[in-house]
Write an enzyme that holds these catalytic residues in place. Structure first.
Site, PDB file in Angstrom:
ATOM      1  N   HIS A 192       0.835  -1.210   0.000  1.00 44.17           N
ATOM      2  CA  HIS A 192       0.000   0.000   0.000  1.00 44.17           C
ATOM      3  C   HIS A 192       0.868   1.258   0.000  1.00 44.17           C
ATOM      4  CE1 HIS A 192      -3.276   2.481   2.231  1.00 44.17           C
ATOM      5  NE2 HIS A 192      -3.614   2.390   0.957  1.00 44.17           N
ATOM      6  N   GLU A 222       0.603  -0.409  -4.760  1.00 43.06           N
ATOM      7  CA  GLU A 222      -0.521   0.502  -4.953  1.00 43.06           C
ATOM      8  C   GLU A 222      -0.021   1.917  -4.719  1.00 43.06           C
ATOM      9  OE1 GLU A 222      -4.010   2.927  -3.380  1.00 43.06           O
ATOM     10  OE2 GLU A 222      -2.049   2.529  -2.479  1.00 43.06           O
ATOM     11  N   ASP A 256      -1.408   6.352  -5.146  1.00 44.28           N
ATOM     12  CA  ASP A 256      -2.508   7.285  -5.405  1.00 44.28           C
ATOM     13  C   ASP A 256      -2.020   8.351  -6.379  1.00 44.28           C
ATOM     14  OD1 ASP A 256      -4.245   6.187  -3.217  1.00 44.28           O
ATOM     15  OD2 ASP A 256      -2.541   6.860  -2.011  1.00 44.28           O
ATOM     16  N   HIS A 276      -1.723  11.205  -1.839  1.00 41.20           N
ATOM     17  CA  HIS A 276      -2.999  10.680  -1.369  1.00 41.20           C
ATOM     18  C   HIS A 276      -4.019  11.788  -1.147  1.00 41.20           C
ATOM     19  CE1 HIS A 276      -5.969   9.278   1.580  1.00 41.20           C
ATOM     20  NE2 HIS A 276      -5.847   8.104   0.973  1.00 41.20           N
ATOM     21  N   GLU A 324      -4.079   3.849  -8.289  1.00 42.50           N
ATOM     22  CA  GLU A 324      -5.380   4.334  -7.828  1.00 42.50           C
ATOM     23  C   GLU A 324      -5.568   5.760  -8.342  1.00 42.50           C
ATOM     24  OE1 GLU A 324      -6.428   4.452  -3.588  1.00 42.50           O
ATOM     25  OE2 GLU A 324      -8.111   5.741  -4.145  1.00 42.50           O
TER      26      GLU A 324
HETATM   27  O1  G3P Z   1      -6.397   1.322  -3.195  1.00 44.87           O
HETATM   28  C1  G3P Z   1      -6.744   0.886  -1.948  1.00 44.87           C
HETATM   29  C2  G3P Z   1      -6.583   1.937  -0.889  1.00 44.87           C
HETATM   30  O2  G3P Z   1      -5.429   2.687  -1.146  1.00 44.87           O
HETATM   31  C3  G3P Z   1      -7.757   2.845  -0.822  1.00 44.87           C
HETATM   32  O3  G3P Z   1      -7.748   3.729   0.241  1.00 44.87           O
HETATM   33  O4  G3P Z   1      -7.463   5.970   1.165  1.00 44.87           O
HETATM   34  O5  G3P Z   1      -5.567   4.382   1.231  1.00 44.87           O
HETATM   35  O6  G3P Z   1      -6.267   5.403  -0.919  1.00 44.87           O
HETATM   36  P1  G3P Z   1      -6.715   4.926   0.433  1.00 44.87           P
HETATM   37 MG    MG Z   2      -4.943   4.403  -2.292  1.00 48.55          MG
END
Ligand code: G3P
Ligand code: MG
Length: 248
Positions: free
Chosen positions: A13, A40, A42, A55, A115
């Site tokens: 993450h 992953e 953002d 993020h 994402e």
């Molecule tokens: O992509 C999964 C996760 O990253 C979604 O939540 O807020 O951490 O971007 P967040």
């Molecule tokens: Mg995310």
């Protein structure tokens, strides 16, 4: 279920969870050093339309800047410190953009889950630009390294579908409204990524019977991960890269 699913089961993450400043190249380097093969991150747009990693909508929490990130050009964003907030060893670590991530991942044969995280109000533009730039950056990549696009915003995924239909997409869900499966199918997604507590036998079966892969975020303990593997789900996004082994 779709046959073509080249992605590892474990996904780090924001690069390396909380061990390094999120969504930076330093985080990707650390995650990779711990054996993670997929990441992953953002992605949103700078004022001049460059997809970069962040993020929050604002710079306040994870950089030494202030205010909406979408108001600055990439040249200005690239000079911010995105590491000091985390810990002294990362002082001066810069923000990174999608192009740098593509080079890093392709060079090391790593996979990425992009994402699409639009600044509110820019869902269509962000979906379109991120898909177009990703298609260009990964144009010569082996099929197994094609980036997986995901978003909580159906409008962004729809825009990505229109721009670059061949890039695989996943809808992110933090609740399951009655029409969740219809929405995922309408968007032509190959996967659904749910908050991990949403999944049970019936729901996983419904998604997989519709041909979808089922993934979970953000899973940070072994018992939760074991439950999800026992349900037959296909992937886990985790912060705990130092504890949960990607080899398991
Ligand atoms: O992509 C999964 C996760 O990253 C979604 O939540 O807020 O951490 O971007 P967040
Ligand atoms: Mg995310």
């Amino acid at each position: 279920m779709i046959d073509f699913w080249p992605y590892p089961r474990w996904i780090a993450h924001r690069g390396a969870g909380k061990l390094a400043p999120e969504n930076t190249l330093a985080a990707f380097r650390l995650g990779a050093s711990l054996g993670y093969r997929m990441f992953e991150c953002d992605v949103k747009l700078s004022a001049d339309g460059v997809p970069f990693l962040l993020h929050d909508a604002t710079l306040n929490r994870t950089t030494n800047g202030q205010g909406l990130a979408s108001k600055l050009n990439w040249d200005e964003l690239s000079r911010l410190d995105a590491g000091s907030w985390h810990s002294p060893p990362y002082t001066g670590e810069p923000l990174t953009n999608l192009e740098a991530i593509a080079h890093f991942c392709l060079d090391k044969a790593l996979s990425v889950n992009i994402e699409i995280k639009p600044t509110p109000g820019s869902e269509l533009l962000t979906g379109t630009v991120v898909a177009n730039v990703a298609a260009r950056l990964w144009a010569k990549a082996p099929p197994g390294l094609v980036p997986l696009l995901s978003s909580f915003q159906p409008e962004a995924l729809e825009a990505a579908r229109i721009a670059q239909a061949h890039l695989p997409r996943a809808l992110l869900l933090n609740t399951l409204p009655p029409s969740w499966l219809e929405t995922v199918m309408r968007l032509g997604c190959v996967a659904v990524v749910g908050k991990h507590t949403l999944w049970d036998t019936v729901r996983v079966q419904r998604a997989q019977s519709a041909g979808l892969r089922v993934l979970s975020y953000t899973v940070n303990d072994t018992s939760a991960a074991d439950r999800l593997w026992a349900l037959g789900t296909d992937g886990i996004i985790t912060d705990r890269v130092e504890v949960l082994s990607p080899a398991s």
